[in-house]
Design an enzyme around this catalytic site. Structure first.
Site, PDB file in Angstrom:
ATOM      1  N   MET A   1      49.828  28.980  50.160  1.00  0.00           N
ATOM      2  CA  MET A   1      48.576  28.824  49.402  1.00  0.00           C
ATOM      3  C   MET A   1      47.650  27.888  50.161  1.00  0.00           C
ATOM      4  O   MET A   1      48.102  26.907  50.749  1.00  0.00           O
ATOM      5  CB  MET A   1      48.848  28.227  48.028  1.00  0.00           C
TER       6      MET A   1
ATOM      7  N   HIS B   1      54.538  26.276  45.629  1.00  0.00           N
ATOM      8  CA  HIS B   1      53.530  25.429  46.265  1.00  0.00           C
ATOM      9  C   HIS B   1      53.553  24.001  45.717  1.00  0.00           C
ATOM     10  O   HIS B   1      53.575  23.030  46.481  1.00  0.00           O
ATOM     11  CB  HIS B   1      52.140  26.031  46.052  1.00  0.00           C
TER      12      HIS B   1
ATOM     13  N   SER C   1      38.607  38.053  25.479  1.00  0.00           N
ATOM     14  CA  SER C   1      38.120  39.432  25.578  1.00  0.00           C
ATOM     15  C   SER C   1      39.113  40.305  26.352  1.00  0.00           C
ATOM     16  O   SER C   1      40.260  40.442  25.912  1.00  0.00           O
ATOM     17  CB  SER C   1      36.721  39.424  26.202  1.00  0.00           C
TER      18      SER C   1
ATOM     19  N   ASP D   1      29.554  38.579  17.192  1.00  0.00           N
ATOM     20  CA  ASP D   1      29.940  39.090  18.515  1.00  0.00           C
ATOM     21  C   ASP D   1      29.418  40.513  18.674  1.00  0.00           C
ATOM     22  O   ASP D   1      29.775  41.395  17.878  1.00  0.00           O
ATOM     23  CB  ASP D   1      31.480  39.060  18.620  1.00  0.00           C
TER      24      ASP D   1
ATOM     25  N   HIS E   1      29.998  36.186  21.604  1.00  0.00           N
ATOM     26  CA  HIS E   1      31.105  36.446  22.538  1.00  0.00           C
ATOM     27  C   HIS E   1      31.122  35.433  23.693  1.00  0.00           C
ATOM     28  O   HIS E   1      31.984  35.508  24.557  1.00  0.00           O
ATOM     29  CB  HIS E   1      30.933  37.863  23.104  1.00  0.00           C
TER      30      HIS E   1
END
Ligand SMILES: N[C@@H](CCC(=O)N[C@@H](CSC=O)C(=O)NCC(=O)O)C(=O)O
Length: 299
Positions: free
Chosen positions: A1, A140, A161, A241, A276
């Site tokens: 990484m 890592h 969502s 929303d 939202h």
């Protein structure tokens, strides 16, 4: 990484990383927030810091929630780390939406393993998020002796969502092996087989055969996963929303849970006046953080 950037925020640090993924065969970005407890010189702490994984929605990168959800204050309050994965593989070699829309393709991987060409080659987000990424983060961050961070065992999952969908799907699919201690979601897609965003994604990634879709649809999964103890799924959705009636339909998950072990264990809170956006998400992050902190044994 590779560490791309370290950013001081609240009492800890946001580490922006990238790495070559064997699942997606692309370079993937991920943000990890290490809370203040990680940096404290406190040798009395006798177990590693647990993790909350946050899956973002359509169009997002790891930065949206890192910048706008305010999870970091809560991570410091309770002492958990946050993982913010990307939403799809990316790059010139990665197939995208032929229609050029934002609801499919890059930025919209739906956290599943695609089986259809040309998406199957890179869109292996289920394996990436639930298996490869935690193992890679463990290797890592815990390479120097005793594990300080728990990416593998004491882990909760949440999302917004499309990411709320990914969280519920991953939680239920991994339930028997206790992959996640708890699950919550902000304005999730709950029944992708029966709403336009999900149908487009499932058709493209999984093909026309609807039977194949069931393996990734929370409303199908919940009927076949036996709940244990007092486990609950916590969901918030705003009544303002714009996606509520066409794409989210949280009532479908409640209906699917009826007469199953999950009846009364899926808590959908419809909150008045919220849309939202991340104004909505950030407002309810403290309640979700407390919910996960309890399930992770922090309070
Ligand atoms: N770009 C689109 C709007 C897309 C959108 O609203 N994305 C949401 C998630 S929707 C379901 O997964 C999101 O989280 N956006 C990022 C943000 O920072 O708000 C458009 O132009 O309409």
């Amino acid at each position: 990484m590779n560490i791309v950037k370290e950013q001081g925020v609240c009492g800890g640090r946001l580490i922006k990383l990238s790495h070559d993924s064997t699942s997606t065969k692309t370079c993937m970005n991920v943000n990890v927030y290490l809370p203040k407890q990680y940096y404290a010189q406190d040798s009395s702490r006798n177990r590693p810091i647990p993790t909350v994984v946050y899956l973002s929605g359509l169009t997002c990168t790891p930065d949206n929630a890192s910048e706008k959800a305010f999870w970091q204050f809560q991570a410091d309050k309770y002492g958990f780390a946050m993982v913010f994965p990307d939403t799809s593989p990316r790059g010139d070699q990665v197939a995208n939406d032929p229609e050029g829309s934002w609801d499919f393709g890059q930025g919209a991987g739906f956290y599943l393993n695609a089986t259809q060409d040309p998406y199957a080659q890179h869109y292996q987000m289920y394996d990436y998020v639930h298996t490869e990424l935690p193992q890679t983060l463990d290797a890592h961050f815990n390479k120097n002796g005793a594990a300080k961070l728990d990416f593998l065992d004491n882990v909760a999952i949440t999302g917004h969502s499309m990411g709320g969908y990914g969280a519920i799907c991953g939680y239920l699919k991994g339930y028997a092996e206790k992959r996640y201690k708890s699950c919550s979601a902000f304005a999730p897609i709950v029944n992708p087989s029966n709403i336009p965003w999900g149908q487009k994604a499932f058709k493209g990634y999984l093909g026309d055969e609807r039977a194949q879709w069931q393996a990734y649809d929370p409303c199908a999964l919940i009927k076949n996963v036996k709940r244990v103890g007092d486990d609950k799924v916590l969901i918030h959705v705003g009544d303002a929303d714009p996606f509520l009636e066409k794409h989210l339909k949280p009532e479908l998950l409640l209906e699917a849970a009826e007469s199953t072990s999950w009846e009364d264990h899926v808590q959908v809170k419809i909150v008045h006046g919220f849309d939202h956006s991340y104004y909505f998400v950030s407002t309810f992050v403290p309640e979700h953080a407390k919910f996960h902190a309890k399930n992770l044994g922090l309070i």
